[in-house]
Design an enzyme around this catalytic site. Sequence first.
Site, short mmCIF file in Angstrom:
data_model
loop_
_atom_site.label_atom_id
_atom_site.label_comp_id
_atom_site.label_asym_id
_atom_site.label_seq_id
_atom_site.Cartn_x
_atom_site.Cartn_y
_atom_site.Cartn_z
N ASP A 1 0.86 -1.18 0.00
CA ASP A 1 0.00 0.00 0.00
C ASP A 1 0.90 1.23 0.00
O ASP A 1 2.09 1.14 0.33
CB ASP A 1 -0.92 0.01 1.22
CG ASP A 1 -0.16 -0.04 2.53
OD1 ASP A 1 0.78 -0.85 2.64
OD2 ASP A 1 -0.48 0.73 3.46
N GLU B 1 -0.15 -1.01 5.69
CA GLU B 1 0.90 -0.49 6.56
C GLU B 1 0.73 1.00 6.81
O GLU B 1 0.85 1.47 7.93
CB GLU B 1 2.28 -0.77 5.96
CG GLU B 1 3.42 -0.58 6.94
CD GLU B 1 3.99 0.82 7.00
OE1 GLU B 1 4.76 1.11 7.93
OE2 GLU B 1 3.69 1.67 6.12
ZN LIG Z 1 6.79 1.78 4.19
#
Ligand SMILES: [Zn+2]
Length: 506
Positions: A132, A197
């Site tokens: 992501d 994340e």
């Molecule tokens: Zn990262």
Amino acid sequence: MDPKLGRMASALLVLLLLLEGGMFSSSQPSGLLGEVFQYIDVHQDDFVQTLKEWVAIESNSVQPEPRFRQELFRMMGLAADKLRRLGASVDSVDVGHQQLPDGQTLPIPPIVLAELGNDPKKPTVCFYGHLDVQPARPEDGWLTNPYTLTEVDGKLYGRGATDNKGPVLAWIHAVSAFKALDQDLPVNIKFIIEGMEEAGSVALEELVHREKDRFFSSVEYIVISDNLWISQRKPALTYGTRGNSYFTVEVKCRDQDFHSGTFGGILHEPMADLVALLGSLVDSSGHILIPGIYDHVAPLTEEEKKLYEAIDLDLGEYRNSSQVEKFLFDTKEEVLMHLWRYPSLSIHGIEGAYDEPGMKTVIPGRVIGKFSIRLVPHMNMSVVEKQVVQHLQDVFSRRNSSNKMAVSMTLGLHPWIADINDNQYLAAKRAIRTVFGTDPDMIRDGSTIPIAKIFQEILQKSVMMLPLGAVDDGEHSQNEKINRWNYIEGSKLFAAFFLEMANLHQ
Ligand SMILES: [Zn+2]
Ligand SMILES: *[C@@H]1O[C@H](CO)[C@@H](O)[C@H](O)[C@H]1NC(C)=O
Ligand SMILES: *[C@@H]1O[C@H](CO)[C@@H](O)[C@H](O)[C@H]1NC(C)=O
Ligand SMILES: *[C@@H]1O[C@H](CO)[C@@H](O)[C@H](O)[C@H]1NC(C)=O
């Protein structure tokens, strides 16, 4: 151009690049590693093309919009396919839904677990990465389209190029080189790749708990490549990150504000109390004034001191690029130690304060101060919390104020530190020497990257952060990039690391 002249010109260019790179020299190794390096060199344009395809996916996890979630699912699907084609057994684990504060529910992209090889004679290394990205819009000041990987002067610009799609692919390329050459992988490889994340790794911790005795039972080492060097050309190995404990302190007289003409002079003003409280936390030399706060900070060892001396950092340049006239400390060693191995206290803001331009004769009735302490080994978060509360209560009670004060710790993240004499650190150092011809800077990170601590705490395994990106890569920022050199040499670095791990295991 005459082909001979062409060769001479490119040899000269290589020499110049080496000179520019601080004179590190590395030679092409022989044997299997030489073949792997050659394979990576020959296929570098393919590797850049794959990165281009991955960067083209707007896998933004920060903005909770359905269209971005779809892209995230597509991204994770692509990664799972890529790993399957490498011969890995792949599990795309459904980790459910995310409940947003506004009541909306969104599906969380699957976490990909993959494995190649389970030879009990080989060590098992697990790579963590995320696919992501932070949001990016061309109008934010990008010079190129953030989702069209564009190469300018050896720099590959695109959102996610360095954080973290490039490093994930570098690890995959390292594996694919052995596969393509029909060679046995020197180590058993596992992957855990997530898509949330940048949004706080929603669902990751729970999955790691759940898979502790299954997927992770055979894992001995975990490698994360999600931070940067502190130099443009000299590689680094990261062995620690600071934690963080975030506090709010509320001082309240009443919910409504007052007029200073009507009440000024007869009140214990909340803002005056709060300013005194915040002013009691840290002195002008950066020393934290909370009694006992330094009690558990790990003492500095001689071995550690040497690590700091060896680090490549031009303090003048760092001051310049940060546009800061003077830091609290004058030497490289002191500056780095106070960023990495000593705690710091920062005051962030005041809620309820009158902070707009102009004049208003208000007395805020209720204000909330916000500050945080970056924690280092071996500070104990619950002890820190008690010390902070006690200190603020003492200061407040000395003011004889009739206001109410309430302190709370709203976030607590532990610091992380690794043993740099662990096998995987030794293997990584040797691999760096082979690929880059220099020893790495042994660095820590002053900010908080919870993932390393999560793996260490839940799994009790060795965790290492092995970054590939240069200091100026601009993760999270406009014009994020990874240098082609870092991406390709980074793929070699991972391949060399596999072989060094196998050597150390024998
Ligand atoms: Zn990262
Ligand atoms: C810092 O910037 C100034 C002005 O741009 C320059 O003269 C100086 O050489 C720079 N110093 C370093 C160490 O880069
Ligand atoms: C931190 O301190 C608390 C209270 O003194 C103690 O119970 C706890 O075990 C400590 N935690 C660690 C990790 O040392
Ligand atoms: C608070 O009250 C105590 C006892 O009444 C007094 O000695 C002290 O000077 C007062 N402090 C302030 C800051 O007013």
